[in-house]
Scaffold this active site. Structure first.
Site, PDB file in Angstrom:
ATOM      1  CE  LYS A  80      -4.226  -1.933   1.883  1.00 43.86           C
ATOM      2  NZ  LYS A  80      -3.852  -3.344   2.191  1.00 43.86           N
TER       3      LYS A  80
HETATM    4  C1  LIG Z   1      -4.597  -4.387   1.595  1.00 49.84           C
HETATM    5  C2  LIG Z   1      -3.872  -5.662   1.484  1.00 49.84           C
HETATM    6  C3  LIG Z   1      -4.280  -6.689   0.596  1.00 49.84           C
HETATM    7  C4  LIG Z   1      -5.554  -6.604  -0.223  1.00 49.84           C
HETATM    8  O1  LIG Z   1      -5.509  -5.645  -1.229  1.00 49.84           O
HETATM    9  P1  LIG Z   1      -6.863  -5.135  -1.894  1.00 49.84           P
HETATM   10  O2  LIG Z   1      -6.457  -4.097  -2.867  1.00 49.84           O
HETATM   11  O3  LIG Z   1      -7.682  -4.566  -0.759  1.00 49.84           O
HETATM   12  O4  LIG Z   1      -7.537  -6.309  -2.500  1.00 49.84           O
HETATM   13  C5  LIG Z   1      -3.501  -7.817   0.484  1.00 49.84           C
HETATM   14  N1  LIG Z   1      -2.379  -7.972   1.224  1.00 49.84           N
HETATM   15  C6  LIG Z   1      -1.974  -7.033   2.100  1.00 49.84           C
HETATM   16  C7  LIG Z   1      -0.752  -7.280   2.891  1.00 49.84           C
HETATM   17  C8  LIG Z   1      -2.684  -5.833   2.255  1.00 49.84           C
HETATM   18  O5  LIG Z   1      -2.273  -4.926   3.131  1.00 49.84           O
END
Ligand SMILES: *Cc1c(COP(=O)(O)O)cnc(C)c1O
Length: 429
Positions: A107
Site C-alpha cells: 500500500k
Molecule cells: C490491503 C492488502 C491486501 C488486499 O488488497 P486489496 O487491494 O484490498 O484487494 C492484500 N495484502 C496485504 C498485505 C494488504 O495490506
C-alpha cells in the site's frame, strides 16, 4: 480525464476533485470516463524504459493536464523510490515482492502517490485537508508514512487498542509531525463506524475531511504500475503471464485488470481470497451475496463486501461472459495458508507472509489446470509483520529489516478515545 460516479453517470468530476473528495456526492465510486490506449511500440520495447518512465506513461492519460508533467514526474519518482523484484520460487513460478517500501506493505505506492497529488492540489489554494482513516493495521501505517511531513494535510488514524502488532503500532503512533494516532477502546469495526459517522456528520462540513482508502482514484490507479514492472521483468521467458493477486477490497486486482485494458498483455488474472469468499462464490454462481466477515491470518483481506468489485464489473461492461474469460477466483483456509508458508520455506527456501501464501495457492490451483504460463503471485507484505503466524509456524525468528529499526526505538504517542463524540470534539478543536 473526467471520472463519473458509478451510481449516476451524469455526476462527473475532474481527477483533482475526485482525488480530494474520494467519493462522489451520491456516494458512488469514481470511474474513468474513457479507457486510454497505450502505444503498442512502447509495450514491445518496455525493457528499454525505467520504472519511472513506465509509470509516467501509464498514469499521464488518467490525469491529463491537471498536474504539469515535470511535477507528475517528480511525484512518480518519489512514489517509486524502492525496488519491485521478481523472485523465482519454482520453475516458471515467481513472487513479485511489493513490500520493499517504507512500511513494508504494497500500500506504500498508492499512499505515497495520493499524498503527493493532494499536496500539489492544495498548494495553490491554501486549503487544509484532514485525512481520516480507520485501520486494522497495515493501511494506517502506509498512509501515515506516505503523508508524513506533507504540507497542508493532517492525518488522523483510528486504530483498535491492543489489536495491532508492535511494529504496526509504532508505524502509527511514533511518527509525530502531521500524523496523530487515535487509540480506540474497541474493535476495528468500531473504528470504521466512527470514521463513517464523521464523513456523514453535517456539523463537520467545514473541515475538509477525506479518506485514504483504495476507493480514492489517486490511491487505486498507481497500483497499475506493478503489473507493468512484472511484465518488463518476465516477458523474455516467452510464455503468457498469469498473475495471482491476494485480494481483500479488490483494489489491487482491479488496477491489474485496468492495466490490461489499456494495453498490457497479461493473459490471465486470479483473485485469491481467504475464507471471506464472496467473489469466488460469485464467479461460480453469478450471485453476489456477502456473508459476515470472518477473522483470518491474512487479516488485511478480511473483507466480505469488497468495495472495488463494482469497478471490475464496470470494466467488463457488466458482461459476466467477458469477465470470466480473464478472471478466476478461489479461496483458501488458514490451515492451507500455514501449510503453504511451511512448504514454501522448506521446499523452496522462500519466506512468504500469509497474504502471499494465499496468492501462491490461487496461482497453483489455476496452473494445475493451465500449465502453459509463467505464473506470478504478488507478495503484498513483509513476513516479519506477521510473527504470530509465520515465525510460530516455522519456528524461526525473522530479523527486522534495518530500515525499520530507528522507528522501533521511538516513543509511542497516541490519544485515547472511547466514543464518536470524543472524536468529534477532537476534530472541532
Ligand atoms: C490491503 C492488502 C491486501 C488486499 O488488497 P486489496 O487491494 O484490498 O484487494 C492484500 N495484502 C496485504 C498485505 C494488504 O495490506
Amino acid at each position: 480525464m473526467k471520472y463519473y460516479s458509478l451510481n449516476d453517470y451524469d455526476i462527473k468530476a475532474s481527477f483533482k476533485s475526485a482525488a480530494i473528495t474520494g467519493i462522489a456526492p451520491d456516494k458512488g465510486l469514481y470511474f474513468p470516463e474513457s479507457i486510454p490506449q497505450l502505444d503498442a511500440e512502447f509495450i514491445k520495447n518496455i525493457e528499454q524504459y525505467s520504472n519511472t518512465e513506465i509509470a509516467l506513461r501509464v498514469i499521464t492519460p488518467f490525469i491529463g493536464d491537471e498536474i504539469p508533467q515535470h511535477i507528475l514526474k517528480k511525484i512518480v519518482e518519489e512514489t517509486l523510490s524502492f525496488d519491485f523484484p521478481t523472485i523465482e520460487v519454482e520453475k516458471y513460478i515467481y513472487a513479485l515482492e511489493l513490500y520493499h517500501g517504507p512500511t513494508l506493505a504494497f500500500k506504500d505506492v498508492g499512499a505515497r502517490f495520493m499524498s503527493r497529488c493532494l499536496n500539489y492540489f492544495t498548494q495553490d489554494e491554501n486549503k487544509k485537508i484532514t485525512i481520516l482513516v480507520a485501520t486494522s493495521g497495515d493501511t494506517g501505517g502506509a498512509v501515515a508514512s506516505g503523508f508524513l511531513g506533507v504540507e497542508g494535510i493532517n492525518v488522523l488514524i483510528l486504530y483498535p487498542s491492543g489489536k495491532v502488532s508492535n511494529i504496526q503500532e509504532k508505524q502509527l503512533t511514533a511518527l509525530g509531525q502531521n500524523i496523530t494516532a487515535l487509540e480506540v477502546d474497541g474493535s476495528f469495526d468500531d473504528c470504521q463506524d466512527m470514521a463513517k459517522q464523521a464523513f456523514l456528520d453535517e456539523e463537520l462540513r467545514n473541515i475538509n475531511l477525506t479518506s485514504a482508502n483504495s476507493i480514492n482514484i489517486a490511491r487505486w490507479l498507481p497500483q497499475m504500475f506493478y503489473y507493468f514492472f512484472v511484465y518488463k521483468q518476465l516477458k523474455h521467458l516467452g510464455k503468457p503471464l498469469a498473475v495471482s493477486v491476494p485480494s481483500g477490497n479488490f483494489g489491487n486486482i482491479c488496477a491489474g485488470l485496468m492495466a490490461k485494458k489499456i494495453g498490457l498483455p497479461i493473459a490471465h488474472f486470479i483473485a485469491a481470497t481467504n475464507v471471506n469468499d464472496t467473489v469466488p462464490r460469485f464467479m461460480e454462481t453469478q450471485d453476489y451475496k456477502p456473508s459476515p466477515t470472518i477473522e483470518t491470518l491474512s487479516n488485511a483481506m478480511d473483507v466480505s463486501n469488497p468495495s472495488n468489485f463494482i469497478r471490475i464489473l464496470e470494466l467488463f461492461g457488466k458482461r459476466f461472459e467477458s469477465l470470466e474469460l480473464e478472471l478466476s477466483s478461489n479461496s483458501f483456509s488458514d490451515p492451507q495458508t500455514l501449510a503453504t508458508i511451511s512448504k514454501l520455506y522448506k521446499e523452496h527456501n522462500y519466506l512468504a507472509d500469509p497474504h502471499g501464501a494465499v496468492g501462491y495457492l490461487g496461482l497453483k490451483q489455476y496452473m494445475d489446470e493451465n500449465p502453459n504460463y509463467t505464473g506470478i503471485f504478488l507478495e503484498t507484505a513483509h513476513p516479519v509483520k506477521f510473527p504470530e503466524s509465520v515465525e510460530k509456524e516455522l519456528g524461526i525468528k525473522i530479523p527486522v529489516p534495518k530500515s525499520l529499526q530507528p522507528l522501533l526505538k521511538k516513543e509511542k504517542s497516541s490519544i485515547c478515545i472511547k466514543s464518536y463524540n470524543e472524536l468529534k470534539d477532537y476534530l472541532l478543536l
